[in-house]
Design a protein around this motif. Sequence first.
Motif, PDB file in Angstrom:
ATOM      1  N   LEU A 132      -4.605 -10.335  -1.424  1.00 37.43           N
ATOM      2  CA  LEU A 132      -4.958  -8.952  -1.774  1.00 37.43           C
ATOM      3  C   LEU A 132      -4.635  -7.990  -0.643  1.00 37.43           C
ATOM      4  O   LEU A 132      -4.042  -6.931  -0.868  1.00 37.43           O
ATOM      5  N   ARG A 151     -10.874  -3.510  -5.402  1.00 38.24           N
ATOM      6  CA  ARG A 151     -10.375  -4.714  -4.690  1.00 38.24           C
ATOM      7  C   ARG A 151     -11.354  -5.877  -4.878  1.00 38.24           C
ATOM      8  O   ARG A 151     -10.953  -7.011  -5.067  1.00 38.24           O
ATOM      9  N   ARG A 193     -13.317  -6.389  -7.400  1.00 33.73           N
ATOM     10  CA  ARG A 193     -13.181  -6.903  -8.772  1.00 33.73           C
ATOM     11  C   ARG A 193     -11.950  -7.803  -8.887  1.00 33.73           C
ATOM     12  O   ARG A 193     -11.982  -8.858  -9.516  1.00 33.73           O
ATOM     13  N   GLU A 194     -10.874  -7.384  -8.252  1.00 31.11           N
ATOM     14  CA  GLU A 194      -9.659  -8.206  -8.272  1.00 31.11           C
ATOM     15  C   GLU A 194      -9.913  -9.543  -7.585  1.00 31.11           C
ATOM     16  O   GLU A 194      -9.424 -10.584  -8.025  1.00 31.11           O
ATOM     17  N   ARG A 221     -11.801 -11.752  -9.987  1.00 33.09           N
ATOM     18  CA  ARG A 221     -10.944 -12.216 -11.093  1.00 33.09           C
ATOM     19  C   ARG A 221      -9.968 -13.274 -10.628  1.00 33.09           C
ATOM     20  O   ARG A 221      -9.705 -14.255 -11.319  1.00 33.09           O
ATOM     21  N   SER A 222      -9.404 -13.069  -9.425  1.00 27.57           N
ATOM     22  CA  SER A 222      -8.402 -14.011  -8.937  1.00 27.57           C
ATOM     23  C   SER A 222      -9.030 -15.361  -8.591  1.00 27.57           C
ATOM     24  O   SER A 222      -8.430 -16.398  -8.838  1.00 27.57           O
ATOM     25  N   THR A 282      -8.406  -1.791 -13.252  1.00 23.01           N
ATOM     26  CA  THR A 282      -8.001  -2.975 -12.490  1.00 23.01           C
ATOM     27  C   THR A 282      -6.611  -3.356 -12.964  1.00 23.01           C
ATOM     28  O   THR A 282      -6.280  -3.178 -14.129  1.00 23.01           O
ATOM     29  N   GLN A 283      -5.802  -3.858 -12.037  1.00 23.61           N
ATOM     30  CA  GLN A 283      -4.401  -4.001 -12.406  1.00 23.61           C
ATOM     31  C   GLN A 283      -3.794  -5.386 -12.379  1.00 23.61           C
ATOM     32  O   GLN A 283      -3.043  -5.729 -13.255  1.00 23.61           O
ATOM     33  N   VAL A 333      -3.906  -9.733 -11.214  1.00 22.91           N
ATOM     34  CA  VAL A 333      -4.603 -10.924 -10.743  1.00 22.91           C
ATOM     35  C   VAL A 333      -3.661 -11.567  -9.724  1.00 22.91           C
ATOM     36  O   VAL A 333      -2.462 -11.660  -9.961  1.00 22.91           O
TER      37      VAL A 333
END
Length: 345
Positions: free
Chosen positions: A35, A272, A274-275, A278-279, A338-339, A341
């Motif tokens: 990230l 960031r 949240r990403e 998710r990742s 959010t964009q 993963v």
Amino acid sequence: MSVVDARIARRPDAPGLFAALAPMDGVTDWVYRDLLTRMHGGDSGISLCVSEFVRVTRSVVVPKVILRHCPEVETGGRTAAGVPVFVQILGGQPEPMAGTAIRCVEMGAPGIDINFGCPSKTVNGSDGGATILQCPQRLEAITAAVRRAVPESIPVTVKIRLGWENAEHVEDIVRSIEQGGATWLTIHGRTRMQGYRPPVDWSSIGRAREAVRIPVVANGDLNTVADVEACRRVSGCTAFMIGRGSMGRPRLFRQLRGHRDPELDAAWLCARLREYVRSILATGGSEGVALGRSKQWLRLAAPASPIYEGLFTALKRSKELSTFLAGLTPPGMPEPPTQFVAQAP
Ligand SMILES: Cc1cc2nc3c(=O)[nH]c(=O)nc-3n(C[C@H](O)[C@H](O)[C@H](O)COP(=O)(O)O)c2cc1C
């Protein structure tokens, strides 16, 4: 150019600013590294990453464990954005440390970092981390064994604190590491006994720098551009490693290079986080791991801003990931888009 040569990382004494992302067990995993190094289309300003420590006890660590700590070894030893990732190893026995280093390099590590700074009682109690600072001969022997084991073109770096009890012997410590053949050294400007308490001591990093010829990277409480400038003045160092400061200010590495990015941006940081969650889930991590690691990120970001502090206070007791995510919106702001993963290396 051999395969090994193609992996070579930029040295701290090369022209230009060297700004590394510090290893932080429990949060700077490959997802975090991915990230941060992919920010701004890969123009993150980060020169180098170091993995969370791989614990080496009596035998050579198995590939599965190395891969768990540093999956980037399978993608040329770099993050998706192309930033090299050194594998950090921690232990007190030269032979298994050397064997593990060879294995890491065979698997694709572009460099090996040895951890002689960890202050954890458990780790120190089983002969690892900062405890070795009490015996310069052992620092030299372990560094030399790792250095001899891996090809010359692969950097072997060492990360230390100023000493165990005080900084009196830092010159002996760094000379023994130089004697062992380290390519460069990173110094966290605190002693083992100090833990993470203030004040950080950049001037003793300067004394250490003057005692050796190898490059010295300064570390500790570099949370703003002004901190880095002050550290440069006091220590004389021109290379830096940033840990906790990256949690609240991930754009610090760019700001150090003159980019005029906003100092703090709560909506952006929440996106960031949240990403990050998710990742971790998308690559097989459990909800518990995602919750624990993202709380840790928010805890370390909290000192950077009252907004982060408020979010951490509100969310630190969340038992469910869904509750944590539902609360992860700065006051007065809509939920951020959010964009992507992160791609598993
Ligand atoms: C939660 C946490 C975990 C850490 N884990 C590691 C580690 O695995 N290896 C290491 O060399 N240092 C570790 N450190 C120390 C950091 O790399 C760094 O030296 C220290 O935090 C001081 O730098 P900073 O003020 O920029 O955070 C850790 C620090 C924290 C706060």
